[in-house]
Motif scaffolding. Structure first.
Motif, PDB file in Angstrom:
ATOM      1  N   LEU A 244       0.821  -1.214   0.000  1.00 50.20           N
ATOM      2  CA  LEU A 244       0.000   0.000   0.000  1.00 50.20           C
ATOM      3  C   LEU A 244       0.857   1.266   0.000  1.00 50.20           C
ATOM      4  O   LEU A 244       0.522   2.270  -0.627  1.00 50.20           O
ATOM      5  CB  LEU A 244      -0.908  -0.029   1.240  1.00 50.20           C
ATOM      6  CG  LEU A 244      -1.673   1.248   1.586  1.00 50.20           C
ATOM      7  CD1 LEU A 244      -2.671   1.589   0.480  1.00 50.20           C
ATOM      8  CD2 LEU A 244      -2.416   1.083   2.915  1.00 50.20           C
ATOM      9  N   LEU A 264      -1.049   6.809   6.282  1.00 49.55           N
ATOM     10  CA  LEU A 264      -1.108   5.568   7.068  1.00 49.55           C
ATOM     11  C   LEU A 264      -1.470   5.887   8.513  1.00 49.55           C
ATOM     12  O   LEU A 264      -2.315   5.241   9.123  1.00 49.55           O
ATOM     13  CB  LEU A 264       0.234   4.830   7.009  1.00 49.55           C
ATOM     14  CG  LEU A 264       0.632   4.261   5.640  1.00 49.55           C
ATOM     15  CD1 LEU A 264       1.962   3.536   5.731  1.00 49.55           C
ATOM     16  CD2 LEU A 264      -0.445   3.325   5.103  1.00 49.55           C
ATOM     17  N   LYS A 274     -10.770   9.521   5.986  1.00 47.80           N
ATOM     18  CA  LYS A 274     -10.585   9.277   4.557  1.00 47.80           C
ATOM     19  C   LYS A 274     -10.963   7.831   4.274  1.00 47.80           C
ATOM     20  O   LYS A 274     -10.131   6.936   4.416  1.00 47.80           O
ATOM     21  CB  LYS A 274      -9.136   9.541   4.143  1.00 47.80           C
ATOM     22  CG  LYS A 274      -8.766  11.003   4.225  1.00 47.80           C
ATOM     23  CD  LYS A 274      -7.392  11.291   3.659  1.00 47.80           C
ATOM     24  CE  LYS A 274      -7.073  12.783   3.757  1.00 47.80           C
ATOM     25  NZ  LYS A 274      -5.765  13.064   4.343  1.00 47.80           N
TER      26      LYS A 274
HETATM   27  C1  HEC Z   1     -13.223  -4.016  12.098  1.00 47.03           C
HETATM   28  C2  HEC Z   1     -12.356  -4.209  10.942  1.00 47.03           C
HETATM   29  C3  HEC Z   1     -11.009  -3.489  10.917  1.00 47.03           C
HETATM   30  C4  HEC Z   1     -10.024  -3.521  11.854  1.00 47.03           C
HETATM   31  C5  HEC Z   1     -10.013  -4.240  13.195  1.00 47.03           C
HETATM   32  C6  HEC Z   1      -8.948  -2.701  11.344  1.00 47.03           C
HETATM   33  N1  HEC Z   1      -9.279  -2.184  10.120  1.00 47.03           N
HETATM   34 FE1  HEC Z   1      -8.139  -0.986   8.977  1.00 47.03          FE
HETATM   35  N2  HEC Z   1      -9.651  -0.769   7.655  1.00 47.03           N
HETATM   36  C7  HEC Z   1     -10.851  -1.448   7.729  1.00 47.03           C
HETATM   37  C8  HEC Z   1     -11.684  -1.031   6.615  1.00 47.03           C
HETATM   38  C9  HEC Z   1     -13.106  -1.512   6.315  1.00 47.03           C
HETATM   39  C10 HEC Z   1     -10.955  -0.083   5.890  1.00 47.03           C
HETATM   40  C11 HEC Z   1     -11.389   0.672   4.635  1.00 47.03           C
HETATM   41  C12 HEC Z   1     -12.329   1.774   5.004  1.00 47.03           C
HETATM   42  C13 HEC Z   1     -11.609   2.918   5.680  1.00 47.03           C
HETATM   43  O1  HEC Z   1     -10.791   3.561   5.042  1.00 47.03           O
HETATM   44  O2  HEC Z   1     -11.846   3.116   6.885  1.00 47.03           O
HETATM   45  C14 HEC Z   1      -9.664   0.043   6.573  1.00 47.03           C
HETATM   46  C15 HEC Z   1      -8.633   0.878   6.148  1.00 47.03           C
HETATM   47  C16 HEC Z   1      -7.350   0.844   6.682  1.00 47.03           C
HETATM   48  C17 HEC Z   1      -6.222   1.525   6.107  1.00 47.03           C
HETATM   49  C18 HEC Z   1      -6.218   2.312   4.814  1.00 47.03           C
HETATM   50  C19 HEC Z   1      -6.088   1.271   3.719  1.00 47.03           C
HETATM   51  C20 HEC Z   1      -6.016   1.775   2.308  1.00 47.03           C
HETATM   52  O3  HEC Z   1      -6.095   0.917   1.397  1.00 47.03           O
HETATM   53  O4  HEC Z   1      -5.881   2.977   2.091  1.00 47.03           O
HETATM   54  C21 HEC Z   1      -5.151   1.249   6.899  1.00 47.03           C
HETATM   55  C22 HEC Z   1      -3.714   1.715   6.703  1.00 47.03           C
HETATM   56  C23 HEC Z   1      -5.623   0.410   7.975  1.00 47.03           C
HETATM   57  N3  HEC Z   1      -6.950   0.196   7.794  1.00 47.03           N
HETATM   58  C24 HEC Z   1      -4.811  -0.069   8.977  1.00 47.03           C
HETATM   59  C25 HEC Z   1      -5.306  -0.791  10.064  1.00 47.03           C
HETATM   60  C26 HEC Z   1      -4.522  -1.160  11.204  1.00 47.03           C
HETATM   61  C27 HEC Z   1      -3.032  -0.857  11.381  1.00 47.03           C
HETATM   62  C28 HEC Z   1      -5.333  -1.807  12.062  1.00 47.03           C
HETATM   63  C29 HEC Z   1      -5.010  -2.334  13.451  1.00 47.03           C
HETATM   64  C30 HEC Z   1      -4.449  -1.354  14.382  1.00 47.03           C
HETATM   65  C31 HEC Z   1      -6.635  -1.870  11.444  1.00 47.03           C
HETATM   66  N4  HEC Z   1      -6.581  -1.238  10.230  1.00 47.03           N
HETATM   67  C32 HEC Z   1      -7.748  -2.488  12.000  1.00 47.03           C
HETATM   68  C33 HEC Z   1     -11.231  -2.352   8.662  1.00 47.03           C
HETATM   69  C34 HEC Z   1     -10.535  -2.646   9.832  1.00 47.03           C
END
Ligand code: HEC
Ligand SMILES: [Cu+2]
Length: 314
Positions: A244, A264, A274
């Motif tokens: 990414l 990030l 975002k």
């Molecule tokens: C409950 C489910 C869930 C968990 C737990 C979660 N995420 Fe996510 N994450 C998502 C979803 C759905 C998206 C896309 C929607 C958004 O941008 O919020 C996302 C988006 C992201 C993005 C942006 C990705 C992109 O393609 O631009 C990052 C970086 C990320 N997460 C990191 C993390 C990290 C690090 C953790 C743990 C600390 C975490 N996420 C925990 C569901 C989750």
């Protein structure tokens, strides 16, 4: 540390510091050249045309093209030289070499915390190798601070909510002072740090002596598991995070952003800010669970994730 007859300046710990001093000296010399003739003429005229003095006050317009051209063109060229020289220095200060060693800095009332790539952590002291480019990625956990290294002639605000950058290459081993240069509350004046520049071999020894179980990336991996990031990422309900870093991301509102360090960080701290196109806003907000140092480790881990085999949605 050399002794100077007249210590007008702090020590020069980098080549950049030497250039900055030449800029200051050159600019000052040029200002003296501009100002002294004006004041000499001013006092001459005051003396010559003072009240009661029988001077010839018959003022006929005269012109002398060569003199006029000289006093226009020479200062112009001088200013241009200073401008080009300082623009070059500014450009250098804003472009860290790609192979710079990265140190993470977190500021808070009233201390400086440093994390090395190998996972070593320090407070109010930072050890760096001499003759190697070092890049500081900095963030504040509360108010605006500013990290100032007089011996390196560099200073940069450290902001909450956004990374800022400083880089330098110290040439001589030694211990140098660092200050907070932005008034930040009661103990601002005590918000000091020490920069310890070691010869590369000594730095290696220091790293070894302060070795940790895990480097920054594996510390990030541990957090990733601990906070259950993989329970969504790695499934169809969340975007894959492999490869990414430094890619363009399509957002739900139709715009695009570059997945840099700030993106990030924001995606973890405030995921609803975002939204990635095509996904539901289900990611929890981690801003009250993780401190900035933990986020720095997670970001280091995410950056290191290799672009996996192009995954179709499973
Ligand atoms: C409950 C489910 C869930 C968990 C737990 C979660 N995420 Fe996510 N994450 C998502 C979803 C759905 C998206 C896309 C929607 C958004 O941008 O919020 C996302 C988006 C992201 C993005 C942006 C990705 C992109 O393609 O631009 C990052 C970086 C990320 N997460 C990191 C993390 C990290 C690090 C953790 C743990 C600390 C975490 N996420 C925990 C569901 C989750
Ligand atoms: Cu401060």
């Amino acid at each position: 540390m050399k002794e100077h007859l007249l210590r007008l300046w702090p020590e020069q710990a980098s080549d950049y510091a030497v250039s900055v001093d030449w800029l200051v000296i050159g600019f000052t010399a040029m200002m003296v050249l501009f100002v002294v003739p004006v004041f000499v003429a001013l006092w001459l005229f005051i003396w010559r045309y003072r009240r009661g003095r029988k001077a010839d006050r018959d003022h006929r317009a005269q012109s002398n093209l060569p003199i006029e051209l000289t006093w226009i063109i020479l200062p112009f060229i001088g200013s241009l030289v200073v401008f080009l020289f300082s623009a070059r220095l500014f450009f250098i200060a804003r472009t860290p070499p790609a192979d710079a060693m990265e140190i993470q800095v977190t500021a808070r009332q009233w201390m400086w915390k440093f994390q090395h790539p190998g996972g070593q952590r320090e407070i109010n002291t930072v050890h760096v190798p001499a003759r190697r480019a070092v890049k500081l990625t900095m963030i504040s956990e509360d108010v605006i601070h500013s990290l100032f290294f007089p011996a390196l002639r560099i200073k940069q605000d450290v902001l909450p909510g956004r990374y800022s950058m400083l880089w330098f290459q110290a040439e001589h081993s030694g211990t140098y002072e660092a200050y907070c240069a932005q008034y930040c509350g009661t103990d601002h004046a005590a918000m000091l740090a020490r920069l310890v520049v070691l010869d590369p071999a000594d730095y290696e020894r220091w790293l070894q002596a302060n070795g940790t179980q895990a480097d920054l990336i594996s510390q990030g991996e541990t957090l990733y598991r601990q906070f259950g990031c993989g329970s969504c990422h790695g499934t169809a309900s969340a975007p894959p995070l492999e490869g990414l870093y430094n890619q363009q991301v399509k957002l739900a509102d139709g715009s695009q952003v570059l997945a840099d360090d700030d993106y990030l960080r924001e995606s973890i701290m405030l995921p609803q800010q975002k939204l990635v196109a095509g996904y539901a806003p289900i990611m929890p907000t981690y801003s009250n669970l993780l401190d900035e140092e933990a986020v720095q480790r997670l970001v280091a881990y995410l950056r290191a994730l290799p672009a996996g085999p192009a995954k179709e949605n499973p």
